[in-house]
Design a protein around this motif. Structure first.
Motif, PDB file in Angstrom:
ATOM      1  N   ALA A 126       5.852-101.467 -33.098  1.00 35.89           N
ATOM      2  CA  ALA A 126       5.201-100.207 -32.740  1.00 35.89           C
ATOM      3  C   ALA A 126       5.291 -99.169 -33.852  1.00 35.89           C
ATOM      4  O   ALA A 126       4.468 -98.255 -33.939  1.00 35.89           O
ATOM      5  CB  ALA A 126       5.821 -99.651 -31.467  1.00 35.89           C
ATOM      6  N   ARG A 127       6.318 -99.334 -34.672  1.00 37.69           N
ATOM      7  CA  ARG A 127       6.544 -98.318 -35.687  1.00 37.69           C
ATOM      8  C   ARG A 127       5.318 -98.130 -36.590  1.00 37.69           C
ATOM      9  O   ARG A 127       4.876 -96.995 -36.837  1.00 37.69           O
ATOM     10  CB  ARG A 127       7.742 -98.703 -36.550  1.00 37.69           C
ATOM     11  N   ALA A 128       4.781 -99.229 -37.044  1.00 34.27           N
ATOM     12  CA  ALA A 128       3.631 -99.159 -37.947  1.00 34.27           C
ATOM     13  C   ALA A 128       2.438 -98.493 -37.271  1.00 34.27           C
ATOM     14  O   ALA A 128       1.820 -97.575 -37.818  1.00 34.27           O
ATOM     15  CB  ALA A 128       3.260-100.562 -38.420  1.00 34.27           C
ATOM     16  N   GLN A 129       2.174 -98.954 -36.061  1.00 35.12           N
ATOM     17  CA  GLN A 129       1.059 -98.370 -35.299  1.00 35.12           C
ATOM     18  C   GLN A 129       1.187 -96.864 -35.205  1.00 35.12           C
ATOM     19  O   GLN A 129       0.252 -96.112 -35.450  1.00 35.12           O
ATOM     20  CB  GLN A 129       1.080 -98.860 -33.852  1.00 35.12           C
ATOM     21  N   LEU A 130       2.399 -96.489 -34.776  1.00 35.09           N
ATOM     22  CA  LEU A 130       2.636 -95.092 -34.518  1.00 35.09           C
ATOM     23  C   LEU A 130       2.501 -94.291 -35.808  1.00 35.09           C
ATOM     24  O   LEU A 130       1.907 -93.212 -35.837  1.00 35.09           O
ATOM     25  CB  LEU A 130       4.044 -94.924 -33.951  1.00 35.09           C
ATOM     26  N   GLU A 131       3.051 -94.842 -36.843  1.00 37.38           N
ATOM     27  CA  GLU A 131       3.028 -94.158 -38.121  1.00 37.38           C
ATOM     28  C   GLU A 131       1.588 -93.887 -38.544  1.00 37.38           C
ATOM     29  O   GLU A 131       1.234 -92.780 -38.977  1.00 37.38           O
ATOM     30  CB  GLU A 131       3.728 -95.035 -39.163  1.00 37.38           C
ATOM     31  N   GLU A 132       0.770 -94.893 -38.364  1.00 33.93           N
ATOM     32  CA  GLU A 132      -0.614 -94.729 -38.765  1.00 33.93           C
ATOM     33  C   GLU A 132      -1.321 -93.685 -37.916  1.00 33.93           C
ATOM     34  O   GLU A 132      -2.011 -92.802 -38.423  1.00 33.93           O
ATOM     35  CB  GLU A 132      -1.337 -96.066 -38.636  1.00 33.93           C
ATOM     36  N   ALA A 133      -1.084 -93.795 -36.626  1.00 33.40           N
ATOM     37  CA  ALA A 133      -1.729 -92.848 -35.718  1.00 33.40           C
ATOM     38  C   ALA A 133      -1.335 -91.415 -36.042  1.00 33.40           C
ATOM     39  O   ALA A 133      -2.191 -90.519 -36.175  1.00 33.40           O
ATOM     40  CB  ALA A 133      -1.357 -93.192 -34.281  1.00 33.40           C
ATOM     41  N   VAL A 134      -0.042 -91.192 -36.193  1.00 30.71           N
ATOM     42  CA  VAL A 134       0.436 -89.837 -36.453  1.00 30.71           C
ATOM     43  C   VAL A 134      -0.081 -89.347 -37.807  1.00 30.71           C
ATOM     44  O   VAL A 134      -0.444 -88.172 -37.975  1.00 30.71           O
ATOM     45  CB  VAL A 134       1.976 -89.794 -36.408  1.00 30.71           C
ATOM     46  N   SER A 135      -0.126 -90.257 -38.745  1.00 30.52           N
ATOM     47  CA  SER A 135      -0.653 -89.919 -40.056  1.00 30.52           C
ATOM     48  C   SER A 135      -2.067 -89.344 -39.950  1.00 30.52           C
ATOM     49  O   SER A 135      -2.387 -88.296 -40.520  1.00 30.52           O
ATOM     50  CB  SER A 135      -0.703 -91.200 -40.900  1.00 30.52           C
ATOM     51  N   SER A 136      -2.884 -90.019 -39.198  1.00 33.28           N
ATOM     52  CA  SER A 136      -4.262 -89.565 -39.026  1.00 33.28           C
ATOM     53  C   SER A 136      -4.304 -88.193 -38.365  1.00 33.28           C
ATOM     54  O   SER A 136      -5.063 -87.301 -38.743  1.00 33.28           O
ATOM     55  CB  SER A 136      -5.037 -90.548 -38.148  1.00 33.28           C
ATOM     56  N   LEU A 137      -3.457 -88.078 -37.353  1.00 31.33           N
ATOM     57  CA  LEU A 137      -3.389 -86.810 -36.625  1.00 31.33           C
ATOM     58  C   LEU A 137      -3.098 -85.661 -37.576  1.00 31.33           C
ATOM     59  O   LEU A 137      -3.758 -84.611 -37.552  1.00 31.33           O
ATOM     60  CB  LEU A 137      -2.247 -86.900 -35.601  1.00 31.33           C
ATOM     61  N   ILE A 138      -2.087 -85.864 -38.393  1.00 27.94           N
ATOM     62  CA  ILE A 138      -1.684 -84.816 -39.327  1.00 27.94           C
ATOM     63  C   ILE A 138      -2.829 -84.483 -40.275  1.00 27.94           C
ATOM     64  O   ILE A 138      -3.188 -83.303 -40.464  1.00 27.94           O
ATOM     65  CB  ILE A 138      -0.451 -85.273 -40.137  1.00 27.94           C
ATOM     66  N   ALA A 139      -3.423 -85.528 -40.823  1.00 23.96           N
ATOM     67  CA  ALA A 139      -4.511 -85.311 -41.789  1.00 23.96           C
ATOM     68  C   ALA A 139      -5.640 -84.490 -41.157  1.00 23.96           C
ATOM     69  O   ALA A 139      -6.129 -83.509 -41.726  1.00 23.96           O
ATOM     70  CB  ALA A 139      -5.036 -86.655 -42.276  1.00 23.96           C
ATOM     71  N   ARG A 140      -5.993 -84.885 -39.948  1.00 19.36           N
ATOM     72  CA  ARG A 140      -7.101 -84.200 -39.291  1.00 19.36           C
ATOM     73  C   ARG A 140      -6.771 -82.724 -39.001  1.00 19.36           C
ATOM     74  O   ARG A 140      -7.594 -81.841 -39.208  1.00 19.36           O
ATOM     75  CB  ARG A 140      -7.445 -84.931 -37.990  1.00 19.36           C
ATOM     76  N   ASP A 141      -5.551 -82.501 -38.529  1.00 20.53           N
ATOM     77  CA  ASP A 141      -5.157 -81.128 -38.223  1.00 20.53           C
ATOM     78  C   ASP A 141      -5.042 -80.291 -39.485  1.00 20.53           C
ATOM     79  O   ASP A 141      -5.350 -79.095 -39.480  1.00 20.53           O
ATOM     80  CB  ASP A 141      -3.808 -81.105 -37.480  1.00 20.53           C
ATOM     81  N   GLN A 142      -4.577 -80.938 -40.530  1.00 22.31           N
ATOM     82  CA  GLN A 142      -4.480 -80.190 -41.790  1.00 22.31           C
ATOM     83  C   GLN A 142      -5.871 -79.848 -42.286  1.00 22.31           C
ATOM     84  O   GLN A 142      -6.129 -78.741 -42.755  1.00 22.31           O
ATOM     85  CB  GLN A 142      -3.733 -81.024 -42.842  1.00 22.31           C
TER      86      GLN A 142
END
Lengths: 191, 191, 191, 191
Positions: A126-142
């Motif tokens: 799950a770690r990889a999945q989550l990492e990717e998802a959160v990464s996208s979230l951050i990028a989009r919000d930024q």
DNA sequence: AATGAATGAGGGTTCATTCAT
DNA sequence: AATGAATGAACCCTCATTCAT
């Protein structure tokens, strides 16, 4: 003889897979209900299998708990992907709230995970999945200018860890934790 | 058979007090070194007393650990009072850093406290002291306009809980945690 | 339903026989390498078959081990027949030395046999073979006047058991054991 | 209060010692009667103590069995010292016979010892005693010209190991084993 | 007040064997 | 005949706590 791509083997494997799922489900429910008091034989009974079967799929109590934790994180990642991602500018906020809600609904399980794994963070698949998802979230919000430019996935991990602890031990109102995390302690200058 | 006046009695009480202190000290050292693996008889041995004596002073393992935790919090409160309080405008920041340093130097003990008490927060005598100290810190920093006006002692508790978890499980750089806690996740508007 | 002639049947039987041999070989190697720690599923895996197949050929772990033991004794009997028998006057000595060498090269397996069967002696098919071979050896050596007239096959069995134990537990130099067995403890009178 | 040289302490220690002895005695009896099937809780029950007490005195099942084995060897050494030593010329023979009788009366216990310790030889305190006793025996018999001059304690150890195995697995008449060991396999020339 | 031997419930894990497919 | 997932009884050991001395 019948379905070409489904040799006799498959049947057995399918059963095994179903057992794995059953055990996981039973474990999750029991840990949710009774926390650390749950013993392996109880899990087996609740899943309708023998202890041996539990151990076949999860080589140790710790492994079982890790699997439960990972499953939960997988679901959270799923939520991040399907829901938060479509709300640029407040995706991360929604994510944190969702995590909060999920954890708050499951304090006992969280305590078990923490006691067993030493942390509440995902450690397996799950770690990889989550990492990717959160990464996208951050990028989009930024991109939307909503969150600080230097924020990293690691930062969010860390905060979620803090959030998790806050909920688990009930050291305060977790919604307030999120609020503080977003706005900081410092008083904002005028404007 | 009995010594006329009080000396014997006094002597005894002083001894008892000394034993209590010894046990506490030994426990703290052992938990620091070996974490949860420490057993009560080991504590007794290290303190140079029998297990019974340990139990006389601390009715259960949990109580002993609570006492150790409280002692540590007492020291932190002391630091808040004597040092942070004299730095208006950045007292809270100094406080958080100090807590971070103390906990970081003692991860194993923190894990024991968390595992045993369910939280890392002070629960005994130290709680009041700490509450008062932090209260003053907040007031002074607010007066200096350094931190948000709505910040409460409870908020700080909660954040310290998160900080503690961050350090204990090593989920990230705790100095960064403090930084984020102070400044928040949101991007600050211009100016 | 039934295949007209025998081919299919033959094929199957041949396969079965080959499986039996494979299992036996794998078991022997594994016990040699890992001693009693070897589990049935491991044997199956090493043999490239399922556990069920192992159990088809050997109804229990004990039976498997007995088969391994017997195989080894069969080989020893073979040696007795083909080599020792041609050295009248020292056939028995050669036999004992050979047994020593074989066992010394396989202490772990011997330990397994001993632990499982209670003895290291052959109990199955090999017993008869061995008995006959040793019988001949004794007769021939006695005829040559090399060994005492009252020596029986049972005596040799017993001594081999002692030799086996000596080697298995490493309680001394097994060559010395053979020497003592041949010459006895008593001091020989003059001449 | 009463016996001057027996402080309160002693009483406790004496009790502990008595418990140790009780456990040992119970274990010996149970192993004698039921062999390897005996479990630690059973030993405790038979000794009238809790499992914890058994484990206090003997840190593991193996340690308990080793202690039982040593006790038995201690008794054998005692016999060697008090009885065999006074029969120069046949001391070693008497010793071997005594060992045979003791082991023959206790096959199940011997099996446990062998299965647990890998050998039946003394390994603890008894080893030294026994070594010394056997040493004296050999010397005296050699002085009497009864046994070969090159015989060592190690040789006797080894033979006793063989004897032990013979008795344990019942691979033959142990008296015959002794006879062969004394006289050897070789036929003696005339005179 | 101190001692430390005794307690014993509790729990995770293993592995030979079975049997549905 | 082969497979291998499932079974579950069995078992050793730990350690917080008690209590007789």
């Amino acid at each position: 003889m019948s379905t070409p791509s489904t040799p006799t083997h498959r049947k057995t494997r399918a059963d095994a897979e179903r057992n794995r799922a059953r055990v996981l489900k039973a474990a999750r429910r029991l840990f949710h209900e009774h926390g650390d008091a749950v013993q392996m034989p109880e899990v087996a009974r609740a899943a309708g299998v023998g202890v041996g079967t539990v151990y076949r799929h999860f080589p140790s109590r710790q492994a079982l708990i890790a699997a439960v934790a990972d499953q939960r994180f997988g679901e959270i990642a799923e939520y991040a992907r399907t829901t938060c991602l479509h709300e640029p500018g407040r995706g991360l906020l929604l994510y944190l709230r969702h995590v909060g809600e999920v954890l708050a609904a499951d304090q006992r399980l969280s305590a078990v995970i923490e006691a067993t794994l030493g942390a509440t963070a995902p450690q397996g698949e799950a770690r990889a999945q989550l990492e990717e998802a959160v990464s996208s979230l951050i990028a989009r919000d930024q991109a939307a200018g909503a969150i600080r430019a230097d924020l990293t996935v690691g930062d969010v991990y860390m905060l979620v860890g803090g959030l998790s602890a806050t909920i688990r031990v009930g050291s305060g109102d977790w919604r307030r934790f999120i609020e503080l995390a977003c706005d900081g302690l410092r008083s904002r200058g005028p404007r």
